[in-house]
Design an enzyme around this catalytic site. Structure first.
Site, PDB file in Angstrom:
ATOM      1  N   ASP A   1      39.699  46.296  29.019  1.00 20.95           N
ATOM      2  CA  ASP A   1      40.244  45.535  30.131  1.00 20.95           C
ATOM      3  C   ASP A   1      41.014  44.358  29.548  1.00 20.95           C
ATOM      4  O   ASP A   1      40.666  43.852  28.491  1.00 20.95           O
ATOM      5  CB  ASP A   1      39.072  45.065  30.989  1.00 20.95           C
ATOM      6  CG  ASP A   1      39.474  43.968  31.930  1.00 20.95           C
ATOM      7  OD1 ASP A   1      40.311  44.228  32.794  1.00 20.95           O
ATOM      8  OD2 ASP A   1      38.960  42.848  31.784  1.00 20.95           O
TER       9      ASP A   1
ATOM     10  N   CYS B   1       1.125  58.365  21.264  1.00 22.21           N
ATOM     11  CA  CYS B   1       0.156  57.485  21.912  1.00 22.21           C
ATOM     12  C   CYS B   1       0.666  57.027  23.277  1.00 22.21           C
ATOM     13  O   CYS B   1      -0.091  56.943  24.237  1.00 22.21           O
ATOM     14  CB  CYS B   1      -0.099  56.247  21.063  1.00 22.21           C
ATOM     15  SG  CYS B   1      -0.724  56.614  19.439  1.00 22.21           S
TER      16      CYS B   1
ATOM     17  N   ASP C   1      35.207  44.832  36.650  1.00 20.92           N
ATOM     18  CA  ASP C   1      35.193  46.081  35.907  1.00 20.92           C
ATOM     19  C   ASP C   1      33.858  46.796  36.022  1.00 20.92           C
ATOM     20  O   ASP C   1      33.658  47.833  35.403  1.00 20.92           O
ATOM     21  CB  ASP C   1      35.433  45.843  34.410  1.00 20.92           C
ATOM     22  CG  ASP C   1      36.658  45.002  34.183  1.00 20.92           C
ATOM     23  OD1 ASP C   1      37.632  45.218  34.919  1.00 20.92           O
ATOM     24  OD2 ASP C   1      36.628  44.149  33.290  1.00 20.92           O
TER      25      ASP C   1
ATOM     26  N   ASP D   1      35.047  42.404  31.067  1.00 20.84           N
ATOM     27  CA  ASP D   1      34.386  41.114  31.262  1.00 20.84           C
ATOM     28  C   ASP D   1      33.395  41.183  32.415  1.00 20.84           C
ATOM     29  O   ASP D   1      32.674  40.246  32.678  1.00 20.84           O
ATOM     30  CB  ASP D   1      35.405  39.997  31.492  1.00 20.84           C
ATOM     31  CG  ASP D   1      36.254  40.252  32.730  1.00 20.84           C
ATOM     32  OD1 ASP D   1      36.039  41.283  33.394  1.00 20.84           O
ATOM     33  OD2 ASP D   1      37.127  39.431  33.026  1.00 20.84           O
TER      34      ASP D   1
ATOM     35  N   CYS E   1       1.676  55.283  17.403  1.00 17.92           N
ATOM     36  CA  CYS E   1       2.267  56.586  17.236  1.00 17.92           C
ATOM     37  C   CYS E   1       2.967  56.926  18.537  1.00 17.92           C
ATOM     38  O   CYS E   1       2.510  56.555  19.610  1.00 17.92           O
ATOM     39  CB  CYS E   1       1.131  57.553  16.960  1.00 17.92           C
ATOM     40  SG  CYS E   1       1.638  59.234  16.914  1.00 17.92           S
TER      41      CYS E   1
HETATM   42  P1  ADP Z   1      42.770  43.003  34.398  1.00 17.85           P
HETATM   43  O1  ADP Z   1      42.723  44.406  34.854  1.00 17.85           O
HETATM   44  O2  ADP Z   1      43.835  42.760  33.378  1.00 17.85           O
HETATM   45  O3  ADP Z   1      41.468  42.431  33.991  1.00 17.85           O
HETATM   46  P2  ADP Z   1      42.572  42.082  37.119  1.00 17.85           P
HETATM   47  O4  ADP Z   1      42.182  43.432  37.608  1.00 17.85           O
HETATM   48  O5  ADP Z   1      41.535  41.017  37.117  1.00 17.85           O
HETATM   49  O6  ADP Z   1      43.233  42.152  35.669  1.00 17.85           O
HETATM   50  O7  ADP Z   1      43.819  41.581  37.941  1.00 17.85           O
HETATM   51  C1  ADP Z   1      44.996  42.336  37.972  1.00 17.85           C
HETATM   52  C2  ADP Z   1      46.146  41.559  38.543  1.00 17.85           C
HETATM   53  O8  ADP Z   1      45.882  41.223  39.885  1.00 17.85           O
HETATM   54  C3  ADP Z   1      46.419  40.250  37.845  1.00 17.85           C
HETATM   55  O9  ADP Z   1      47.302  40.422  36.768  1.00 17.85           O
HETATM   56  C4  ADP Z   1      47.023  39.401  38.953  1.00 17.85           C
HETATM   57  O10 ADP Z   1      48.378  39.655  39.075  1.00 17.85           O
HETATM   58  C5  ADP Z   1      46.322  39.920  40.185  1.00 17.85           C
HETATM   59  N1  ADP Z   1      45.153  39.116  40.571  1.00 17.85           N
HETATM   60  C6  ADP Z   1      43.865  39.458  40.453  1.00 17.85           C
HETATM   61  N2  ADP Z   1      43.065  38.493  40.935  1.00 17.85           N
HETATM   62  C7  ADP Z   1      43.851  37.513  41.346  1.00 17.85           C
HETATM   63  C8  ADP Z   1      43.625  36.223  41.923  1.00 17.85           C
HETATM   64  N3  ADP Z   1      42.400  35.752  42.182  1.00 17.85           N
HETATM   65  N4  ADP Z   1      44.700  35.482  42.217  1.00 17.85           N
HETATM   66  C9  ADP Z   1      45.917  35.945  41.954  1.00 17.85           C
HETATM   67  N5  ADP Z   1      46.196  37.117  41.411  1.00 17.85           N
HETATM   68  C10 ADP Z   1      45.186  37.907  41.107  1.00 17.85           C
HETATM   69 MG    MG Z   2      39.527  41.560  34.005  1.00 16.25          MG
END
Ligand code: ADP
Ligand code: MG
Length: 698
Positions: free
Chosen positions: A399, A18, A597, A593, A15
């Site tokens: 994203d 509990c 984010d 992912d 319950c």
């Molecule tokens: P999203 O917001 O679409 O998931 P990210 O925030 O991971 O994309 O990345 C945004 C942008 O930054 C990418 O489109 C790329 O141009 C650049 N970028 C991010 N990480 C890298 C990396 N390791 N090497 C080269 N470009 C990158």
């Molecule tokens: Mg991303």
């Protein structure tokens, strides 16, 4: 300070109130800093100062509160489970005897009432009648008294007063029938709680139990808790992989369905990471253990389901608060009935008809059933709170890279500026990207390999979350990333053409000078359009793409999918977008992912991490974890939430209305205590049946 955290098994909690009693009993001990009690997992997690209190003392407190606290260690639990089997057998026999006896009594009383036969029960001398009542009542009374000593009123307290009232006016048959239905109600509640627990138990049953460990060149089968990080385990065809770790030898097809619900097996070979609880189909593997037991992805899944009660739905808090006021309210009605009507039987009926346990159980049972059913399909919801929020989702933010797209981009063009060689730009970029875990970095490394280039490892490396990387390669400072790294420099015409094509551009700057640009394309996951349509069908008013990529690429993609977008966002900007919608009173779901984010996922009302098996940050930061990369699971999560909340609301609404009608009828004297006893057991049954549907959801 010797601060310790331990788990203590607690049995007999059927319950929702509990768990409260157990928590109070443990919290009252000196040295206990914190305690959480879980109904489904049948455990208490206790933080305590080991210098002041120990496990035996905690177990004793649990027992004193009227529950069992079996010792958890190996030998003892074997003996314990035998004893438990014995006691559950004894319990079953008593249960059947009680049921038969109660049924006979009911038939006799009903027969007398209908005038089918002359008074039988009046011929039974009252001491025997009282004895019959006491046999059924004493175990209940024990709980009532234990609770009373803690100044608690439980549902059975009121009913016991009702029994007393019936005995006082010489109606021992009425008392016996009330006691009988009290016990029936207990059994139904026990059964209901067990049903909910099954969701957790089914999952635990899938956990690996043994492992074949390679020690001193020989294979030995050992219990799973004997395996330590660094051990190499051997897995044969048809066997379960017992640990999370890296394949050191062998190759096999691995079936991940137990963990992720993914029906298609994957190929595993040396260097690859495999996860506990998945199955080797063909071939065999040697795996070096990196995580064992509770630390594996599967172990975390189990723990999250077990502890899902921590994140309770608001409606559940409401039900709890309701229970707290309900019993005193019923007590008051009973008092009024007695004072105004001077009718002890009507008073008894009032005390008997009210049932609050059903309402307290209504939410946890439904929520647990759904969470358990979801977990088996790779859809992990961390608590009822998130089902509730998903149910009223207004805005879904998504994203792009790695979430909406497959996350395996290809580099399609390498455009050098200022007469630099294309290969040199690519090689420097690949060197700089060496340690980045971004999908685009992976693409750059692959492209450079495909061109047969040698990428020099950087001497310094720094990730620039949301826009790129900065590294020291061959003594030169190399930056690879979005337009942002160019600091407003004008783009060569070629770059603009690539953008207009909807490609993602990675600029390469060396020692502060733009030296070229790489263009990447990525494929949208095939199931995305259908999933977005399903989300709209479920009443989500706005779907928006959030990306760090350039506007033109984002616009092309957004148009293709028919959604809104915001581009060129840093992780902090995404967080801001979430906050802004929340500020407008919207319930925000964020799908990501988890790589960069995490802040937005955590801020959202519900953060959903895609394909998160094996990614710790994503699992920690999010509220719903999709263990496999399958967009179909996102609308599925919403659907489960809808169904669960509908069941919860009908459960609560039904119980409320039922109780009100019952109380009114009893107070007005329209309901004899016997009918009241029959009536009060019905909501329990309805809730059980209603919530059980959620266990079977497909
Ligand atoms: P999203 O917001 O679409 O998931 P990210 O925030 O991971 O994309 O990345 C945004 C942008 O930054 C990418 O489109 C790329 O141009 C650049 N970028 C991010 N990480 C890298 C990396 N390791 N090497 C080269 N470009 C990158
Ligand atoms: Mg991303």
């Amino acid at each position: 300070m010797s601060q310790t955290r331990s788990e203590v098994a607690v049995l007999g909690m059927d319950c929702a109130e509990c768990t409260l009693h157990v928590r109070q009993a443990i919290a009252a001990l000196p040295g206990v800093r914190g305690v959480e009690v879980f109904l489904a997992a049948e455990k208490a997690v206790v933080d305590y100062n080991a210098a002041q209190v120990d496990l035996p003392a905690i177990r004793k407190a649990v027992q004193a509160a009227g529950y069992q606290a079996p010792v958890g260690s190996e030998e003892e639990s074997a003996a314990g489970s035998l004893a438990q089997m014995g006691s559950s057998f004894g319990r079953a026999v008593l249960w059947v005897l009680g049921l038969v006896f109660g049924a006979v009594l009911l038939v006799v009383v009903a027969g007398e009432w209908l005038g089918l036969f002359e008074a039988v029960t009046t011929r039974i001398p009252w001491p025997i009648g009282w004895l019959i009542v006491l046999v059924g009542w004493v175990p209940v009374l024990r709980n009532v008294i234990t609770a009373a000593l803690r100044r608690q009123v439980i549902a059975h307290t009121l009913m016991s007063v009702g029994v007393l009232a019936a005995l006082a006016v010489g109606e021992w048959t009425t008392a016996a029938i009330v006691v009988f239905f009290m016990r029936v109600g207990d059994s139904v509640e026990h059964f209901t709680a067990e049903r909910a627990r099954r969701a957790v138990k089914d999952l635990t049953a899938l956990a690996p139990k043994q492992a074949r460990v390679l020690r001193q060149g020989a294979e030995a089968m050992v219990e799973i808790d004997q395996v330590v990080v660094g051990d190499v385990v051997v897995v044969r065809p048809g066997e379960q992989i017992p640990v999370d770790g890296e394949v050191v030898d062998g190759s096999a097809t691995v079936d991940q369905a137990t963990l992720t619900g993914e029906p298609l097996p994957v190929e595993a070979g040396p260097g690859m990471r495999v996860l506990a609880a998945t199955l080797v189909r063909l071939g065999s593997l040697r795996v070096r253990a990196e995580q064992v037991g509770r630390d594996t992805t599967f172990g975390r899944v189990i723990r999250m389901v077990e502890e899902a009660e921590r994140h309770r739905a608001d409606v559940q808090r409401l039900a709890d608060r309701f229970s707290a006021y309900f019993l005193p309210f019923v007590g008051l009605i009973a008092l009024l009935t007695f004072v105004l009507r001077r009718d002890p039987l009507a008073t008894a009926a009032v005390l008997v008809v009210a049932c609050s346990c059903a309402i307290a159980l209504a939410t946890p049972i439904a929520v647990l059933a759904s969470i358990g059913a979801g977990a088996k399909r790779g859809l992990l919801v961390k608590g009822g709170k998130y089902l509730e929020l998903l149910d009223r989702a207004d805005v879904v933010l998504i994203d792009k890279t790695g979430t909406l797209t497959l996350g395996q981009p290809q580099i399609t063009d390498v455009v050098p500026f200022n007469g630099v060689a294309a290969d040199e730009v690519l090689a420097l970029a690949a060197g700089a990207e060496r340690y980045s875990e971004h999908p685009l970095a992976e693409a750059v490394r692959r492209a450079s390999q495909a061109h047969g280039l040698e990428a020099v490892a950087p001497s310094r490396f720094e990730a620039l979350p949301g826009f790129g990387v900065r590294a020291q390669v061959n003594g030169r400072q190399v930056i690879v990333g979005s337009k942002r790294i160019l600091d407003g420099a004008t783009l060569p015409a070629q770059a603009q053409a690539l953008e207009a094509d909807g490609k993602t551009l990675l600029y390469v700057a060396v020692d502060g000078q733009p030296q070229g640009v790489l263009a990447a394309t990525d494929t949208i996951r095939p199931e995305v359009p259908a999933a977005l349509a399903a989300l709209r069908g479920l009443g989500v008013e706005r779907i928006e793409l959030l990306t760090g990529d350039n506007s033109r690429t984002a616009a092309a993609l957004a148009e293709q999918l028919g959604v809104a977008y915001q581009a060129e966002l840093l992780p902090a900007d995404k967080l801001e977008v979430v906050r802004r919608y929340q500020g407008q009173g919207k319930t925000v779901v964020m799908v990501g992912d988890g790589v960069n984010d995490a802040p937005a996922l955590a801020q959202a009302d519900v953060g959903i991490a895609m394909g998160a098996a094996g990614s710790d940050i994503a699992v920690e930061a999010s509220h719903v974890v999709l263990l496999r990369d399958d967009w179909a699971l996102a609308p599925e999560a919403l659907r489960i939430a809808r169904r669960t909340m509908r069941v919860v609301r009908t459960n609560i609404g039904y119980t409320l209305v039922y109780n009100l009608i019952g109380l009114t009828a009893a107070a007005l004297g329209w309901l004899s205590p016997v009918f009241a006893a029959v009536a009060q057991s019905i909501p329990d049954l309805v809730i059980l049946a209603n919530s059980s549907r959620l266990l079977r959801q497909k």
